[in-house]
Design a protein around this motif. Structure first.
Motif, PDB file in Angstrom:
ATOM      1  N   VAL A 166     -25.951  -6.311  -9.031  1.00  0.00           N
ATOM      2  CA  VAL A 166     -25.111  -6.985 -10.022  1.00  0.00           C
ATOM      3  C   VAL A 166     -25.853  -6.999 -11.359  1.00  0.00           C
ATOM      4  CG1 VAL A 166     -23.847  -8.401  -8.376  1.00  0.00           C
ATOM      5  CG2 VAL A 166     -25.972  -9.263  -9.340  1.00  0.00           C
ATOM      6  N   LYS A 167     -25.078  -7.115 -12.421  1.00  0.00           N
ATOM      7  CA  LYS A 167     -25.661  -7.130 -13.757  1.00  0.00           C
ATOM      8  C   LYS A 167     -25.503  -8.519 -14.368  1.00  0.00           C
ATOM      9  CE  LYS A 167     -24.903  -2.203 -14.572  1.00  0.00           C
ATOM     10  NZ  LYS A 167     -24.277  -1.172 -15.444  1.00  0.00           N
ATOM     11  N   GLU A 168     -26.625  -9.093 -14.752  1.00  0.00           N
ATOM     12  CA  GLU A 168     -26.640 -10.461 -15.268  1.00  0.00           C
ATOM     13  C   GLU A 168     -25.676 -10.642 -16.437  1.00  0.00           C
ATOM     14  OE1 GLU A 168     -30.049 -13.748 -16.390  1.00  0.00           O
ATOM     15  OE2 GLU A 168     -30.375 -11.671 -17.010  1.00  0.00           O
ATOM     16  N   LYS A 169     -25.660  -9.687 -17.356  1.00  0.00           N
ATOM     17  CA  LYS A 169     -24.835  -9.812 -18.563  1.00  0.00           C
ATOM     18  C   LYS A 169     -23.349  -9.774 -18.259  1.00  0.00           C
ATOM     19  CE  LYS A 169     -28.075  -8.089 -22.047  1.00  0.00           C
ATOM     20  NZ  LYS A 169     -28.307  -7.073 -23.106  1.00  0.00           N
ATOM     21  N   GLN A 170     -22.959  -9.247 -17.096  1.00  0.00           N
ATOM     22  CA  GLN A 170     -21.543  -9.116 -16.766  1.00  0.00           C
ATOM     23  C   GLN A 170     -21.010 -10.283 -15.942  1.00  0.00           C
ATOM     24  OE1 GLN A 170     -21.923  -4.224 -16.623  1.00  0.00           O
ATOM     25  NE2 GLN A 170     -20.704  -5.265 -15.079  1.00  0.00           N
ATOM     26  N   ILE A 171     -21.892 -11.178 -15.507  1.00  0.00           N
ATOM     27  CA  ILE A 171     -21.454 -12.334 -14.729  1.00  0.00           C
ATOM     28  C   ILE A 171     -20.963 -13.404 -15.693  1.00  0.00           C
ATOM     29  CG2 ILE A 171     -22.140 -14.145 -13.116  1.00  0.00           C
ATOM     30  CD1 ILE A 171     -24.293 -12.220 -12.068  1.00  0.00           C
ATOM     31  N   PRO A 172     -19.674 -13.764 -15.658  1.00  0.00           N
ATOM     32  CA  PRO A 172     -19.151 -14.745 -16.615  1.00  0.00           C
ATOM     33  C   PRO A 172     -19.627 -16.161 -16.302  1.00  0.00           C
ATOM     34  CG  PRO A 172     -17.414 -14.029 -15.111  1.00  0.00           C
ATOM     35  CD  PRO A 172     -18.625 -13.221 -14.776  1.00  0.00           C
ATOM     36  N   ILE A 173     -20.293 -16.777 -17.282  1.00  0.00           N
ATOM     37  CA  ILE A 173     -20.759 -18.159 -17.180  1.00  0.00           C
ATOM     38  C   ILE A 173     -20.482 -18.825 -18.524  1.00  0.00           C
ATOM     39  CG2 ILE A 173     -22.666 -19.718 -16.640  1.00  0.00           C
ATOM     40  CD1 ILE A 173     -24.113 -17.364 -15.332  1.00  0.00           C
ATOM     41  N   ASP A 174     -19.778 -19.954 -18.506  1.00  0.00           N
ATOM     42  CA  ASP A 174     -19.477 -20.656 -19.750  1.00  0.00           C
ATOM     43  C   ASP A 174     -20.756 -21.183 -20.390  1.00  0.00           C
ATOM     44  OD1 ASP A 174     -16.827 -20.164 -19.289  1.00  0.00           O
ATOM     45  OD2 ASP A 174     -16.345 -22.195 -18.610  1.00  0.00           O
ATOM     46  N   ASP A 175     -20.773 -21.207 -21.715  1.00  0.00           N
ATOM     47  CA  ASP A 175     -21.964 -21.654 -22.440  1.00  0.00           C
ATOM     48  C   ASP A 175     -22.358 -23.077 -22.066  1.00  0.00           C
ATOM     49  OD1 ASP A 175     -22.198 -19.226 -23.715  1.00  0.00           O
ATOM     50  OD2 ASP A 175     -21.139 -19.858 -25.530  1.00  0.00           O
ATOM     51  N   ASP A 176     -21.366 -23.968 -21.900  1.00  0.00           N
ATOM     52  CA  ASP A 176     -21.680 -25.358 -21.543  1.00  0.00           C
ATOM     53  C   ASP A 176     -22.359 -25.440 -20.178  1.00  0.00           C
ATOM     54  OD1 ASP A 176     -20.665 -26.253 -23.892  1.00  0.00           O
ATOM     55  OD2 ASP A 176     -18.884 -27.221 -23.055  1.00  0.00           O
TER      56      ASP A 176
END
Length: 260
Positions: A166-176
């Protein structure tokens, strides 16, 4: 329960609900819970048809326990295969960690300025239309709940002849969510969710499935986060933002008290 039935390829129909209530629970709290369940059932298009209620002595339960089970019906044209193979793509329908962090903030009354809300959602509204259109292209589904994304990915490739990248940059995580995790030293990959699912799909159909997913309820922020790999058998490896590889292990415990 709705989501468990759906990722198995069934259309959820009927739900049972069993209540274990601690003596002294406020009727206002019970009423709020029941109204919320009614609204959730209506949104999911299921019926709560049976159940049971037990009241136990004070101190015998943590205010209230609720367990549910459900019945769903398989569509005659659905055939979820499990022939996962190298090259298959891994999709998720949106950002991770919101549910666990929202519950933790509420339980512990943390004075954090954030707009984090639980992602709880009836995924049948997303998944059933996808299965109707892509009955053979979708090879595997699993809802991402307790244990988080990392646990589900490890369950997919554990003791198998393939690995997952998996690619860290492609995993969606909200900023909050990122901010709260950084403050408290938590890893969002292991945080619980209640409205997220992982899909393993054929590589040649991944982009088309992603586009359709983004047009459906609860799939607006869907992303392709990785793929099945011939390398690192039985391992999950994340390519970090700086290009290094990080092994994502099965959790040995839980970062948060059990919430589902």
């Amino acid at each position: 329960t709705v989501n468990d039935l759906t990722v198995a390829g069934a259309k959820p129909m009927y739900i049972s609900a069993g209540f274990i209530i601690e003596e002294g629970l406020s009727l206002d709290v019970l009423d709020k819970i029941i109204v919320s369940m009614k609204q959730a059932a209506e949104k999911a298009g299921v019926m709560i048809v049976t159940g049971d209620t037990k009241v136990v002595e004070k101190g015998s339960a943590d205010r209230i326990f609720i367990n549910t089970s459900g019945i769903g019906i398989f569509h005659e044209n659905l055939s979820i295969e499990n022939d996962i193979s190298p090259g298959d793509k891994i999709l998720i329908n949106g950002s991770i960690g919101n549910h666990g962090i929202a519950v933790m903030i509420a339980r512990n009354e943390l004075k954090l300025q954030s707009n984090i809300a639980s992602d709880t959602a009836p995924l049948n509204l997303l998944i059933l239309p996808l299965l109707e259109k892509y009955p053979s292209e979708i090879k595997f589904m699993r809802d991402v709940t307790r244990g988080g994304l990392a646990t589900v990915l490890n369950e997919i490739c554990g003791h198998r002849e393939f690995g997952i990248t998996v690619k860290e940059k492609q995993i969606p995580i909200d900023d909050d969510v990122k901010a709260v995790c950084e403050i408290l030293g938590l890893d969002p990959l292991y945080i619980a969710n209640e409205g997220k699912a992982i899909f393993v799909v054929r590589a040649d159909a991944a982009d088309e499935i992603l586009d359709i997913m983004r047009s459906l309820p609860y799939g607006e922020n869907a992303a392709i986060i990785g793929e099945i790999s011939e390398m690192n058998k039985s391992r999950v490896v994340m390519r970090t933002g700086i290009g290094t590889g990080r092994i994502i292990d099965m959790p040995t415990g839980e970062q948060l008290p059990r919430i589902c």
